[in-house]
Design a protein around this motif. Sequence first.
Motif, mmCIF file in Angstrom:
data_model
loop_
_atom_site.group_PDB
_atom_site.id
_atom_site.type_symbol
_atom_site.label_atom_id
_atom_site.label_comp_id
_atom_site.label_asym_id
_atom_site.label_seq_id
_atom_site.Cartn_x
_atom_site.Cartn_y
_atom_site.Cartn_z
ATOM 1 N N GLN A 93 0.887 4.214 -7.657
ATOM 2 C CA GLN A 93 0.771 4.198 -6.200
ATOM 3 C C GLN A 93 -0.600 3.737 -5.703
ATOM 4 O O GLN A 93 -0.731 3.316 -4.548
ATOM 5 C CB GLN A 93 1.073 5.593 -5.643
ATOM 6 C CG GLN A 93 0.088 6.665 -6.083
ATOM 7 C CD GLN A 93 0.325 7.984 -5.366
ATOM 8 O OE1 GLN A 93 0.712 8.000 -4.217
ATOM 9 N NE2 GLN A 93 0.102 9.084 -6.059
ATOM 10 N N ASP A 94 -1.623 3.787 -6.547
ATOM 11 C CA ASP A 94 -2.962 3.405 -6.107
ATOM 12 C C ASP A 94 -3.273 1.924 -6.332
ATOM 13 O O ASP A 94 -4.382 1.470 -6.031
ATOM 14 C CB ASP A 94 -4.005 4.258 -6.828
ATOM 15 C CG ASP A 94 -3.817 5.740 -6.541
ATOM 16 O OD1 ASP A 94 -3.849 6.099 -5.352
ATOM 17 O OD2 ASP A 94 -3.616 6.517 -7.485
ATOM 18 N N TRP A 98 -8.013 -0.643 -11.303
ATOM 19 C CA TRP A 98 -7.860 0.124 -10.074
ATOM 20 C C TRP A 98 -8.111 1.601 -10.365
ATOM 21 O O TRP A 98 -7.997 2.041 -11.505
ATOM 22 C CB TRP A 98 -6.480 -0.087 -9.452
ATOM 23 C CG TRP A 98 -5.345 0.651 -10.135
ATOM 24 C CD1 TRP A 98 -4.900 1.910 -9.853
ATOM 25 C CD2 TRP A 98 -4.507 0.165 -11.195
ATOM 26 N NE1 TRP A 98 -3.847 2.245 -10.666
ATOM 27 C CE2 TRP A 98 -3.578 1.189 -11.500
ATOM 28 C CE3 TRP A 98 -4.447 -1.031 -11.903
ATOM 29 C CZ2 TRP A 98 -2.610 1.052 -12.487
ATOM 30 C CZ3 TRP A 98 -3.477 -1.158 -12.893
ATOM 31 C CH2 TRP A 98 -2.580 -0.135 -13.170
ATOM 32 N N TYR A 128 0.889 -1.152 0.000
ATOM 33 C CA TYR A 128 0.000 0.000 0.000
ATOM 34 C C TYR A 128 0.930 1.206 0.000
ATOM 35 O O TYR A 128 1.536 1.538 1.015
ATOM 36 C CB TYR A 128 -0.923 0.003 1.214
ATOM 37 C CG TYR A 128 -1.891 1.167 1.197
ATOM 38 C CD1 TYR A 128 -3.068 1.078 0.469
ATOM 39 C CD2 TYR A 128 -1.595 2.352 1.858
ATOM 40 C CE1 TYR A 128 -3.941 2.151 0.418
ATOM 41 C CE2 TYR A 128 -2.460 3.423 1.800
ATOM 42 C CZ TYR A 128 -3.631 3.321 1.088
ATOM 43 O OH TYR A 128 -4.486 4.389 1.014
ATOM 44 N N LYS A 180 -7.060 5.256 -10.261
ATOM 45 C CA LYS A 180 -5.903 6.137 -10.121
ATOM 46 C C LYS A 180 -6.383 7.508 -9.649
ATOM 47 O O LYS A 180 -7.099 8.196 -10.350
ATOM 48 C CB LYS A 180 -5.157 6.292 -11.447
ATOM 49 C CG LYS A 180 -3.840 7.088 -11.295
ATOM 50 C CD LYS A 180 -3.394 7.738 -12.558
ATOM 51 C CE LYS A 180 -4.117 9.020 -12.850
ATOM 52 N NZ LYS A 180 -3.782 10.130 -11.905
ATOM 53 N N ARG A 181 -5.970 7.875 -8.465
ATOM 54 C CA ARG A 181 -6.387 9.156 -7.908
ATOM 55 C C ARG A 181 -5.514 10.295 -8.458
ATOM 56 O O ARG A 181 -4.390 10.061 -8.897
ATOM 57 C CB ARG A 181 -6.293 9.122 -6.382
ATOM 58 C CG ARG A 181 -7.132 8.016 -5.760
ATOM 59 C CD ARG A 181 -7.012 8.020 -4.261
ATOM 60 N NE ARG A 181 -7.555 9.231 -3.693
ATOM 61 C CZ ARG A 181 -6.905 9.994 -2.795
ATOM 62 N NH1 ARG A 181 -5.693 9.660 -2.383
ATOM 63 N NH2 ARG A 181 -7.472 11.081 -2.300
ATOM 64 N N GLU A 192 -2.849 -1.692 -5.158
ATOM 65 C CA GLU A 192 -2.461 -2.415 -3.957
ATOM 66 C C GLU A 192 -2.107 -3.862 -4.293
ATOM 67 O O GLU A 192 -2.641 -4.440 -5.235
ATOM 68 C CB GLU A 192 -3.587 -2.381 -2.924
ATOM 69 C CG GLU A 192 -3.984 -0.970 -2.498
ATOM 70 C CD GLU A 192 -5.159 -0.961 -1.538
ATOM 71 O OE1 GLU A 192 -5.246 -1.882 -0.698
ATOM 72 O OE2 GLU A 192 -6.004 -0.052 -1.637
#
Length: 620
Positions: A483-484, A570, A455, A572-573, A486
């Motif tokens: 990075q988003d 996933w 994480y 991505k923020r 996991e």
Amino acid sequence: MKIPWGGDEWYTYYDYVLVGTPNNLLVMLLKEILGQVSIHNFVYYRQVGLFWVSFVYLITFFLLKKETLADYIKKFLLVNIVFFTMSPFVLFQEQYFRYYGLYLFVSFVCNLVILIYNESFEKKRCLFYALLAVSPAIHYLLTWQMATYIIWKEWICLGRKNRIIFGTVMLLIATIVLAKWQDIFRWFMHLGSSYELGGGEIRGWNVATFIKPAVSVFQYLFGEYMTVLENIWVVLLFISTIALLSFGLYLFYQIQKHRAILDFAFASIVPFITMFCILEPLTLPGSTQLIAKHGLFLISWLVILSVPIIYYKTAFVKWGSRLVFLAFLGYGTSFSITFPKENWNQVVKVTDIADNKNTVVLVQGRSEDNFKFYANDKIDPKSIVNFYDTTKVAKILNKFDTISVVVSDYRAYQVLTKEQMWNTGTSSERRFSRINFLFSEIENHGFRADDSYAYFPLICFRFVRTNQKSQYFIPRYFNIKYQDLELPVILKTGDTLLGWRQIMSPFHADISDVGFYYFFETNDHENGAGILEIHYDDGTISEYSFAPEKVVYRKFANRSIENSQRVFEWHKRPLLSSSLAFPGSWLPSTGYIYRFTGKKKISFIKCSKPGVSIHLFVQK
């Protein structure tokens, strides 16, 4: 909010410096009462933030009983209590084991004194200077706020002739300070922290200099976990809130005298803007990079601007503004509570150190304290080794059949410049080369991945010895573009993906299977024809191009080839960073893991075009 222990909290626990002095004394008392911090008692240490913020409530309840207190002040106190109770940003500071709860409390007191006694500055001069005198023991940026306000008020109180003298003296002082800036700044910062600053040129100005104030205001309203561009509803809610606060500023101007507005500006927005646009650009390598929590003195003024709207005479504006404020506070708090956090207990579980005594955990830097904290009494301290000790690592790789690696430093996953790592004063090239060397050694000693947890930036891999050397057995760390995502990734098919290995072109990668999980990264999204050759066991070769893609993020960082299937996605923020920006980084998007399945067994894949890399996933 279930905030995991660790990170900067260790500085509060171990370091005793001028900044946060009352908090440091409280921590010393807690150590005497509670003993060493552990998984069993850390929740009591965490009450220091709540302890300081509780004084805000006590002062409020005491003042509300005073009949002589101005009606506007009472309204401010009531709205402020609601904000402190519901604000996700304040709630985070209350729970985090740092001195920012103290900073919130004292800044509230300073702003309350300014609000009440602004017109009586000359009579209450001693009170203002007393607050200035104690402010360095709270936070040096509180000192900046009080100094800015006091200098302005002293200027206003003087006659024309004395203003010329005062201005000349201040200009002379400023000239001397700038001439000896590095020495003065290094001495002052040494009072507030335990770090030694580097020399050389100052930070200077960049895009982030002018973005940070707006981002900080957003975090005060919505919390630290959310970003401005999280989704369209957040954007609209933020714009609505800023519009209401702007209207509140206009109403506040109508209530106060013209000069009082300038007085309050020099107590709020002027020190807030200048700390980002003047102070930070003048800092030296190794200085703290300023973020929202360093300008907490502005929070009271945001509340003050909301008061005339919340109590506006028109019912539509009054109740509409209340609904908007409750909406962003409620949404921000619920987002912060449900936002996933790093799970150190899962890290301990992955390493299997509690049940397997014949294993060693290789940790990096700040990960060591965190791992020992969460492993608690389950481990032998000798089984935890800092992987920067290459001599010990070499012996471990030859002796043990099971090892784990734990890292929580995003700066070690990619080469960052000194400007990108200003708070350390050096580039991350050395960290990157060290961790790269470690994974190469693990690969050369015949290990393969057996389990993982990630994480970002916390990463943990467990490896077991197979004595079969293969680069495709060893996943690597990942950079901030992903990075988003996991780990591990558990697919609907039952396959478990432990991580991935980035292979730069030109490459020749063995597959020995009918398919593979992957995504591509490229510098040239338009030149994707014939990007990959797939060689089958029977000697046939197929050539594939990039599949069409419209989304900017996926065009560069998450491409697929034709005839591939999306098997995992996933979110991505947005990443609001000018120094770490990449195509599509500022906008939310969706990332995918792809699977290519051939009609027959694949021998290897090949790519010779420059600027392309494939991220091949390692299966359990």
